[in-house]
Every structure is written in C-alpha cells, then in structure tokens.
Design an enzyme around this catalytic site. Structure first.
Site, short mmCIF file in Angstrom:
data_model
loop_
_atom_site.label_atom_id
_atom_site.label_comp_id
_atom_site.label_asym_id
_atom_site.label_seq_id
_atom_site.Cartn_x
_atom_site.Cartn_y
_atom_site.Cartn_z
N HIS A 110 58.62 69.58 17.37
CA HIS A 110 58.29 68.26 17.88
C HIS A 110 57.08 68.31 18.80
CE1 HIS A 110 62.51 68.29 16.68
NE2 HIS A 110 62.44 67.00 16.50
N PRO B 20 71.03 67.67 22.09
CA PRO B 20 71.89 66.49 21.92
C PRO B 20 71.53 65.50 23.03
CG PRO B 20 73.14 68.53 21.70
CD PRO B 20 71.79 68.91 22.24
N GLY C 185 65.65 58.18 23.51
CA GLY C 185 66.90 58.57 22.90
C GLY C 185 67.96 58.86 23.96
N ASN D 15 57.52 55.96 25.65
CA ASN D 15 56.43 56.00 24.66
C ASN D 15 56.62 55.02 23.50
OD1 ASN D 15 58.25 57.21 22.90
ND2 ASN D 15 57.61 59.28 23.43
N HIS E 202 56.17 62.57 16.20
CA HIS E 202 57.43 62.95 16.87
C HIS E 202 57.96 64.32 16.45
CE1 HIS E 202 61.48 62.73 18.50
NE2 HIS E 202 61.90 63.11 17.31
N SER F 295 97.82 60.57 36.98
CA SER F 295 98.40 61.03 35.72
C SER F 295 98.01 62.47 35.40
CB SER F 295 97.93 60.14 34.56
OG SER F 295 98.33 58.81 34.76
N GLU G 208 84.47 59.81 30.69
CA GLU G 208 84.79 61.19 30.30
C GLU G 208 83.54 61.97 29.92
OE1 GLU G 208 86.02 58.48 28.84
OE2 GLU G 208 88.12 58.39 29.47
N ASP H 212 102.76 54.97 25.01
CA ASP H 212 101.38 54.52 24.87
C ASP H 212 100.92 54.52 23.41
OD1 ASP H 212 100.62 53.58 27.31
OD2 ASP H 212 99.74 55.46 28.01
N HIS I 94 96.81 56.96 21.92
CA HIS I 94 96.77 57.86 23.06
C HIS I 94 97.44 59.21 22.79
CE1 HIS I 94 95.36 54.29 24.96
NE2 HIS I 94 95.33 54.83 26.16
N ARG J 24 103.05 65.41 29.62
CA ARG J 24 103.50 64.34 30.51
C ARG J 24 104.98 64.53 30.82
NH1 ARG J 24 105.63 58.59 29.21
NH2 ARG J 24 105.35 57.53 31.19
#
Lengths: 667, 667
Positions: B29, B119, B157, B186, B260, B382, B409, B467, B471, B518
C-alpha cells in the site's frame, strides 16, 4: 387524542405485566419496560401500522426492541394488542421451557417479534437493514405496495456498542428517513450510573452522522407523539432522545441500576401498585384497559385491507413478482440457469480463483434472481461481489442492487439480517474471511433466527499471501463450522463454487458463508454432472475401491490432494480423494452415505490450510492432518504453502511414513 | 525549526522508500505512506521522544500506525531513524518470507513496532490502552518515571469500524489528554471516494465524545507542528484532522483509490520522481537526507539518559517495583499466596459458582500482585471481577485499579492489548463468554502478538439459564480453542479456578480466557495437591487402571462426569474421569503423558455443555459425546440440562448401550 389518564392506565398495564412476569419468573429485566411504557404506548396506539390478525402483512411498520433484555415490553404489547401467539398464559410463563416468552425476544417464537435481540446494538443495525429493504422495495414496486416506517427502541448499551456507530453512519449516509430510533435515555447501566463509563453527547453524535434529532421527556405522551410526527416529516433518519426513568413507578428502585435486571421483590412491587394506583392482582389487566388496547390492535385493519386491494389492483406481473418475492421462493429459471452454467464450466474448465468464479456465478444468478442485493465492506474489487446487474444504491437513488457498506463488517452483517427479515430481498455481501470475526455476533444471530443471508468470504487462507498473518484466517473455518445452523462452504473450483451458490440461495432457513480463494485454482470437476454434488457435503472426486489411502480436502487444497494422490498411486497405493465443500451438509446425509464416504482406508489424510479442529471427524484422531497449527506469515503464497508444509510432497511423505509404520506393526 | 526544503526531502525519503518497496514486492500500500509522510516527518523529527539505541525505554512516546496497511511508513521511519532491526535489506525484502518487514506491522518483529495492526480500528483502541497505562503508572510512580504521549495515525477505515467509537468514547470519558490521534483524512477508501459509503462529520463526532479537535492541511509542516503543540496543552484527548492526498506526488494516481493498495507501476513511479524532484535510484536515500534523519534519531538520547538518572535517584523500593513491573515478572509471594489459598480451599471444599471462585482467587491475587488492572464491560456484579483492592479509576483519579469499560467488549479487549503492550500492568477484565464474539478480533491479535491479557468469561454455557440462546454460548469454547496461541481455561471448581488463574498470570507470552459458570458447582478437588494440576491441561480426577470407561469433561460437567461414574461403576464397569481444564496445555505435555491420559478404555465419553467439535481428539470419532448440537433455550438451568440431555443418566445410558453393542460385536 387519547386522554392522559387513559394513556397512563394503558402504559401502566405494560408496567405491571412486565414487573409481575419478571417477579414470577424470578429473573428478567423490569426496568426497561417500566421506563419505556409511555413511548411504546404512544407508538402502538397512535402511530404503528400493524394487524394482529395478519401479523405478516408485508407493508406493516416494523418495531425493533434493540434493547432486547426488555423483552417483557414486547410480550406485554403483543398480549395487550391481541396477537394470538402471546396469551396471558405465555406471560405467566415468561422465561420457562417450552414457552414463546423467552428471556430475550426471539424471531419465530411469536408473530410480532420482528427480530431476535439481546446482544446489544444488533437490533438497531437490523432496523437499518429493514429500512434499506423498505426503500429498495418501494423503489422497485412503488409506494402503493411498500411504504412503511421502521421504529427502534435502543438503550444506552446499544449506543455504546461499536456496531451502533456503523449502523447510524450507514443510515445517515443513505438518508433512511423512515427509520425512527427512540433512545431510552435513562442514565443507568448494569454497573450503575452511565457516568461511570460514558460521557458521550449522543444527540451530537447522531447529528454528526447526518441524523435528525429531537429531545423530549420520555414520559410525556404528547411530547412523544409530537416528536414522532416531526420525525415522519424529516428527510433524514431521526433519533428521538427520550429522557426516561428506569423502573418508572418503583418507589425506591426507580432511576437506579437495581431496577435493571432483577425482580423488584414483593415489597417494592406493593409500592409500585400503591404509587401508580393499580389495585389489581398480578397479571390482572382491568377490562376497560384491555379493551382500549384491543381496540388499538384493530387500528390498522382498514389500512391493511386497503393495501390488499392495492395489491389486487396492481399490474399482474408486478403483483406476481411481489408475492413471490415476499414469499421467499426463488424464481423459475434459476435452476436451469445454474445448470446451463455448469455445462459451460465443464467445457471451459477454467483455472480461476474461486472469488472470481463466484463473480461469474453471481453474473448468472443476478441475471435471473432479481431479489439479490449485493454489497461489500469496502472490498468490492477483492470480493468480486459486484456484477453488471448490480449498480450501486446511492443516498438519492435506490434503483441499484449493491450497497457500498463501507468498512463496517458488523453493521453490514446485521443490516443484512434486517434485510432478510424484512423479506422481498436476498442479501449477500463480501468481506475477507478473517473479518468474519468482526461480524460474528450478527452471523450467529442469523443462524439462530434461521434466515437466508449469504456471506462471501474471500482470501480464505494463507493463500492470500503477502498481507500476512493479520489477514490470514487459520482458525476461521473451524470457528464458523462450530456454529450451529450455519452453512460453511469451501468450494474447490468454479463448478463447486456455482453449486455452493445454488445451495446457499436455496437455503431459505439458514445463513451461509462461502469461503473463497484469492489465488487461482485449476478445475477439479472436469465433466458435467447434473446433480449438485456439493449438496452431499463431501463426495468422491477421485473414487477408488478398497483404497489404501483416503484423502479428504476442501477448497484450494483439493488440488493438492489430487497431486498427492498421483504420487501415492505412483508408489503403488490405491488412493481416493474426497472433496469436502460443507461439513454441515455431510452430517445431514444418511448413515450409509456417511460411512461410505468415511470409508475404511488404513490411512486417512485431511488437507486444509487451516487448523485441524473438526477434521478428526473424517480422519480419526490418529489420522494425518496436513494444514496449519500456528498463525501464518507474510510472503508470496506459494512460498507459504511450502513453508508451512501444505504440499503434495508433504502429504505423500506423511502417508509413506504411516504406511511403513503400519506394515511394521503388521510384521 | 526545520526549513521547509529539508522537511520536504526528509518526507520524500519516506515516500520513495515506501513506493519502491511496494513496487519491488509487487504488493502493498503506497498511498498512505506517501500521504502521511509529512505528518510522520514532523512528529518524529520534532516531537516524539524515543531512542533507537534503547527502543524499549519505558518512558518513550508510543506511536501506533492504526492504519496498518501503510506499514511501509513505519519501516521507512525505523530505517531512516537508525533502528537496527530495520535495515535497507529488510526494506528491499518487504513482504518476503523470513523478513521483519511483514505486510502489516507486527509487534515483536522489530523494535519500534509498538503493536500489530492491520485489522482496522484496533491500533486506535490499543493506543487508548497505552494512554490508560501511562496515566495509571504516572499516578503510581510519579511523572519523573512515567510521562509520555501516545500518538496514533488512523485512517478512514479505522474510524468507520465500530471499535473506533468504543475507543474514542472511552478515551474521551477518561480524559486521556496525552493521547493524540492524527486522522489521515484523504477522502479515499478501497472502493473509491469515501462519499460512496460515508457522510460522517468526524470532527463533530469526536467532539461529541469529549475530544479536543484541530483541523489542518496535513501537508503543511508548520500547521502540523502547531497542532501538536496545541494538542499537548489540552486537558482532553485530541484528534487532529489532517486533510491529505493519498499517494501524494503520484502524477495520475494521487488522490484516487488507485494509489491505495497496489504498486504504482514503473511509469507512475518515474512520474513521482520527476514531480518531487528525486533523481535517485530506488532505495537510494541521499546521504544528506539520511544524515538528517539519523540526527533526528538521536534527538531524545539526552532525555532518555536524564530519565535513567531519575530512575537511579528514585526511592529504592519504588525503583525496584518499577523495574520489576516493567520487566513483566510476577512479584515474590505470588506462588505462596496461591498455595496457601489452595490449602484453604481443600479444607473448605466450597460449593460455589466458578465466577465467584474467580472473585475469591482475585481477592488473593490482587492483594499480592499490584500490577493487575481489572475491569468489566458493564457486568461487574456478574463477572465478579472487582475486589476490595480495586477501586474504580475515574476520569479525574487514576489511583484505582478497575475500569468500568462500559458496554464495549471490543474496545475493552483492544485497550487491554494496549495496556499489556505498554508494560507495567496486567490487564484482566470481564464479559460473558457469549460476548467474546464481540471482541474476537482483539483476542486474536493478543494471541498473534503473544501478550498477557486475561479475559474472564462468565456465564459459560446453557447453565446461565433464563437469558436464553442469545446469551448461551454453545460454540464458543470450540471457536476459542481453534485460535492458535490462546489459552482457554474451563475450571471445574474453586481449586481449579485458582490454578487456572495462576497459569494465566504466569503466561507472559500468551493471552488467556477463563470460562466460568454462573451456577454453583461442588468441589471436585477435595484434597490439597501442591502441584498445579491444571498445568497438565488434562489429568485424572478419578483415576482407575484398566478402566472400561473413561469420561473426559470440563468445567461444570466434571460434576456430571463424576456422578455418571458412580452409576457406571455401580453397574460393574471400572470408570475413570479426566478433568480437562485446558486443551492447549494438554497438547504441550509429553507424548507419554498424553497417551496415558487418552488411555485405552473401550468406551470413551466426553461431557461438555458445548458442541462436540474438538473433543474427537480425546474420544475418537466413535466416542460418546454428551453435550450440545444446537443453540440453547430459555429456562431455569437445571431444566435445560435435562432438556438437552446433559445429565449423568444420559451419559450412563449411552455408555450402557455402547458396552452392550461392544459385547454383541465380541460375541
């Protein structure tokens, strides 16, 4: 106008049903339904078009409870409005085995639940897809047949999840002005005050993405109604920031995290009854209130009938197309087009990357299946998902059939779910296989809901070469195959690619992922076979009876398996090669078929440029696996295959060693 | 001040090295390094503190190339500044096997690469973690020892990916004012103009999240310098919107998607040389330019030495603690504290959910390991990740040891990576196992980089109950185990939980995920064993020689396995139970150990409330698997275990049937 007192009693019916159901279930989330009851009451009694007697009416408004933990809001609404699926018995058995009133709303459990929600942010992004579908179908079939709104109730959690940004940016860009989002702005999350973790000015944030915004008191019915009226006139999607009190009406827990996710407890519940002047037993909705709700449930009957007349009056071809499209049935001519194409491939025997083969298959498909709606997460030229039939949709022109989703895999996948749920369109789109990780929660929900979305997943191994390990999937085939109800395809050449596309499109109740190569592959299917061989999941591509060696392989490694076979046969050992385009479809074959495919070869080999996990099913835990056991590396792909030992020579040597050791054991 | 002409020539050195390396590699690139060369030149020659001779200097500024595809920008900088790892030879072998100059920058390949990127959006979120770590350590050790900035170069991105919203919201909330992000604005993405897919007002969006913003011409060195100066005085994180031209200097491709992600081609390259007046051969950096860069590489030597003196002058205890912390070594007293705790558990034999057992273990750990930095994605109560030693960090007070990450998360996991990469802290945090899907790309990068982050993943099966399936993880253990270099733990009781925590903390070069229940579980390890049994990955928890039946199980299903064993033994068959807390550690044992654990029982069973995938390794493809093959359901958990047949009775019956069939075969 509904008098305030009547409104309050109707809203309170939602509050008490929700609170009491959670209490009886000993688990659940009373806070949201109690806080959002006013919004829901205004929306469903004054604005939403829907018909409990005809819940699938294609032109109904859609309502998405993105904050799915507040499921009792939906169940209460559906019961009160007279949807048959949700009876009082169902509500009394909230969260119990065998009932439709699951912990979170599940698509397919009951009419009126438009999508499965719970994982936060998904519903908002689904709704973007629904609004896209509505606008696309309106463009195609006219506003007589398609003209409805999509409403969303989203909580702070939805807006904190990153997927929300992808969704609102896409909706703002596409000017989806019939999308209206209520933000249940209650200042509370599970850990406590929102201020523990967030300081975002959500209104400004939405405006930055091109949204219309309105801020109101979420307990003021007139303000809610006025806001919806205004939202409906906007040329942009609207976010209505509704300041609410979580657990509204609870004397000590309202406005606190204690109202969020647990039963309120007997004492608090008594307090709510006193405070809201509701001297009724649990689950007892006074008949005057229930009557009002049931009447509200009849609001759109006339509209629905008028719409049905419009459909009747529509041009016959248009009507037939619309009805077929909404039914999800593929058009006549699809199978024969694929068949013709397979014949051509058998003649041409092209050497081509399967991503290019997919483009060629799409060229055939998009010509005969007008309901496909393509796209890519900014990898159009790499995923090869755009064909001559699919010009891009733009904010001002929805006549196209392709969406530039932007670098938003998660938002894309969730929007695709919404498009499929809406009906009338089959969404497919493109990304790199590695980035299936970015949208895995949405793929999972598609699998859980059983809907037809198709993910084109290119650059499916170290075969992508120089981009290196950050872009090379090694565990992704295994991790996608681990997911229930998802079809994972990995075709080996152009013919298998066409067959996999056919299977994906025919899978009305399952999502698919089609893993495709960047690198060229030779044709391994060199003669025409009418039957869709990939439908078996695994099949003999180079048969042999009483084979000493059986090699199983998928995708780009079938070529290697066939090369290895030549070497092994040259060394005097009968060798069979099985192509395995889909683990899932293989498992659905008869026991006899599966046993025959697994066979009894003393030596079993699997070759796949991914991890071993899953292949023991074919080769046993003592089989030979030729594949990856680490992350990849950055280099031209042929060097990588050599470096990681995924070659015909490596397979040959491992087989020879195994045969020798077996001979030794026998001696 | 650096004269403009000199600046231009220095920036052009980056441009030509990048362009020429991509050309030679025939992939890569060029557009970003050419467009961002001015920003990088100003930053590295006037602001960044770093020392190529001491690249791990703890108080250096951090630079993160979030738009990792522009890797040649980093490689050019490192070569020009005199980092030893990146020679001209390395640059000439960009993207080739065995070289450090991978397609995307990889942490650990060369000093000066602070994190692995590619990524999109990850680097930005890593940088948030680095800035958190800096501020936390500054609070703890004082600004004499810790006082640096974290700079990021992010592209469109990065900002379109949802993770960016989680990252910027968290950074804005925590007022990370030493975080400075350059947005390489850009207007181009792979598909073409950004306007194909996005209309976001990024400046307003950042402001909505509490950021300081500055908009400049990204090719004006003085404007860049002035912006950085201003950013450094802000009390909030700063986003500098830099309007740039992708592929700056390319006569026909600059400002287009063609610059690119592909080599520019010989003709275009000649055009760049003419346009930018650079009459030098490929890879030939004129000595005056190289000298200027090498001189810039020495800029902070004095500062680094002064810092080392400050360390010398610091209080001895403080110094020792700082040095140990930055080295990543655990404190003395850790092992003995765990050992004491295990003794106590052997006496107490608590019946407890493993999430609670994890909290108890953390109570011990956090007391003796001051570098742990806890958190949760809004599931504190929890996940049980907060202990008495870990008050929450707030925007104005970083003396705490716990982060309310919000419902983010993905941003959390990526920030944890940044915290670990920074050094001096061990991040652990909490979420539901199901939501590991939301942060899988970041977990993968932790595994690829080999860094110590610990994910507490509670509610690890249908055992979470009401749940429901949205879940309930069923495929997540398999999908996480598929990932190379990740330790997946699933302890069966409080003792195993303590052992798994010990192993996770001791795994300096690997991330861990600890799957926890749990629901309550009885103690299955009832006597004290000094050795960490979980370190074997799988071990006999109920041994038997020449067992007819071997049952393998993990986590909550070990209890069921032990119950099944009683039933099977009562029916006259010797039965052995193996607890399998970690597949990965099992695979690392000796062949002898593994063979002994797998054993030769005619009947092998695995019990896990997840999918079968992976278990064939233990039981063979003809073994009995008691687990899930579909998504779960919503109900109290004991009913679900019955409903899905994950019970001692079901295991017993399957074993009986198998034994009968074997007896039949033998007869």
């Amino acid at each position: 106008m509904i008098p305030r007192e009547k409104h309050d009693r109707m809203a309170n019916a939602i509050r008490f049903l929700s609170m009491d159901a959670v209490e009886k279930a000993k688990s659940g989330h009373p806070g949201l339904p109690m806080g959002a009851a006013d919004i829901a009451t205004v929306l469903f009694t004054r604005f939403m078009t829907f018909d409990p007697k005809s819940p699938d009416w294609p032109n109904r408004d859609r309502f998405v409870l993105s904050a799915g933990h507040g499921s009792m809001l939906i169940y209460s609404l559906l019961y009160l409005l007279g949807y048959e699926d949700i009876t009082l018995e169902e509500i009394k058995n909230f969260r119990q085995l065998g009932y439709k009133t699951a912990g979170h709303p599940e698509y397919g459990h009951a009419a009126g639940i438009e999508t499965t929600t719970g994982p936060l942010g998904q519903g908002l992004a689904n709704a973007v897809g629904m609004a896209i579908a509505e606008r696309k179908l309106a463009d195609e079939f006219g506003s007589d047949l398609m003209d409805h709104h999509t409403y969303v109730l989203a909580g702070d959690g939805c807006l904190m999840e990153g997927i929300s940004q992808e969704a609102i940016a896409l909706a703002g860009h596409l000017k989806l002005n019939k999308l209206i989002v209520f933000w249940d702005d209650n200042d509370i999350s599970i850990d406590g005050a929102i201020s523990l973790s967030d300081s975002t000015d959500q209104v400004t944030r939405f405006e930055a993405s091109g949204w219309n915004t309105i801020s109101i008191d979420g307990h003021d019915p007139d303000a809610i109604a006025e806001a919806i009226e205004r939202a409906k006139t906007s040329d942009r999607p609207t976010m209505i920031a509704c300041k609410t009190t979580i657990g509204y009406g609870a004397p000590t827990k309202a406005g606190t995290a204690k109202a969020h996710g647990s039963p309120l407890g007997a004492e608090e519940i008594e307090g709510v009854r006193a405070k809201l002047d509701w001297p009724h037993e649990a689950f007892d909705v006074p008949s005057d209130v229930l009557d009002c709700w049931r009447l509200a449930g009849l609001r759109s009957t006339k509209e629905r009938k008028a719409w049905e007349e419009k459909v009747e009056q529509a041009d016959a071809g248009q009507r037939a197309a619309f009805v077929r499209r909404m039914s999800g049935e593929l058009p006549g001519g699809f199978d024969s087009a694929i068949d013709e194409y397979k014949k051509k491939l058998a003649e041409d025997k092209p050497t081509v990357a399967t991503r290019k083969a997919s483009e060629a298959a799409l060229n055939v498909i998009n010509g005969v299946v007008p309901e496909t709606l393509g796209g890519s997460a900014d990898l159009t030229g790499s995923n090869n998902t755009k064909t001559e039939h699919t010009p891009a949709i733009t904010p001002d022109d929805f006549s196209g059939r392709y969406i530039h989703y932007g670098i938003r895999e998660h938002g894309m996948a969730a929007a695709m779910n919404g498009i499929a749920l809406h009906g009338g369109l089959i969404p497919y789109s493109g990304g790199f296989l590695i980035f299936s990780d970015y949208c895995r929660p949405s793929i999972r929900l598609a699998a859980l809901m059983g809907i037809r979305v198709i993910h084109v997943l290119t650059h499916d191994s170290i075969g992508l070469g120089e981009d290196g390990p950050t872009h090379q999937p090694v565990e992704h085939l295994a991790s996608l195959r681990a997911m229930p109800n998802l079809l994972v395809f990995r075709p080996a050449d152009a013919t298998e690619t066409a067959e996999c596309w056919q299977l994906a499109l025919e899978s009305e109740a399952r999502p698919s992922g089609i893993a495709l190569t960047r690198q060229n592959l030779p044709a391994v299917r060199t003669s025409y076979i009418e039957e869709n061989m990939c439908a078996f999941g695994a099949y003999d591509i180079a048969p042999a009876s009483d084979a000493d060696v059986t090699i199983f392989a998928s995708g780009s490694e079938v070529e290697i398996a066939l090369e290895a076979r030549e070497k092994i046969e040259a060394a005097g050992h009968t060798t069979r090669v099985v192509s395995v385009p889909s683990f899932e479809l293989f498992e659905e074959q008869t026991e006899e078929y599966k046993e025959a495919i697994l066979g009894n070869s003393p030596v079993k080999v699997a070759i796949e440029a991914g991890v071993r996990q899953g292949w023991d099913r074919f080769i046993g835990n003592d089989g030979i696996f030729v594949g990856m056991s680490s992350f990849g590396a950055s280099a031209p792909y042929k060097e990588l295959y050599g470096h990681f030992g995924i070659t015909a020579d490596a397979a040959f040597e491992a087989v020879e060693a195994k045969l020798e050791s077996l001979a030794g054991d026998a001696a």
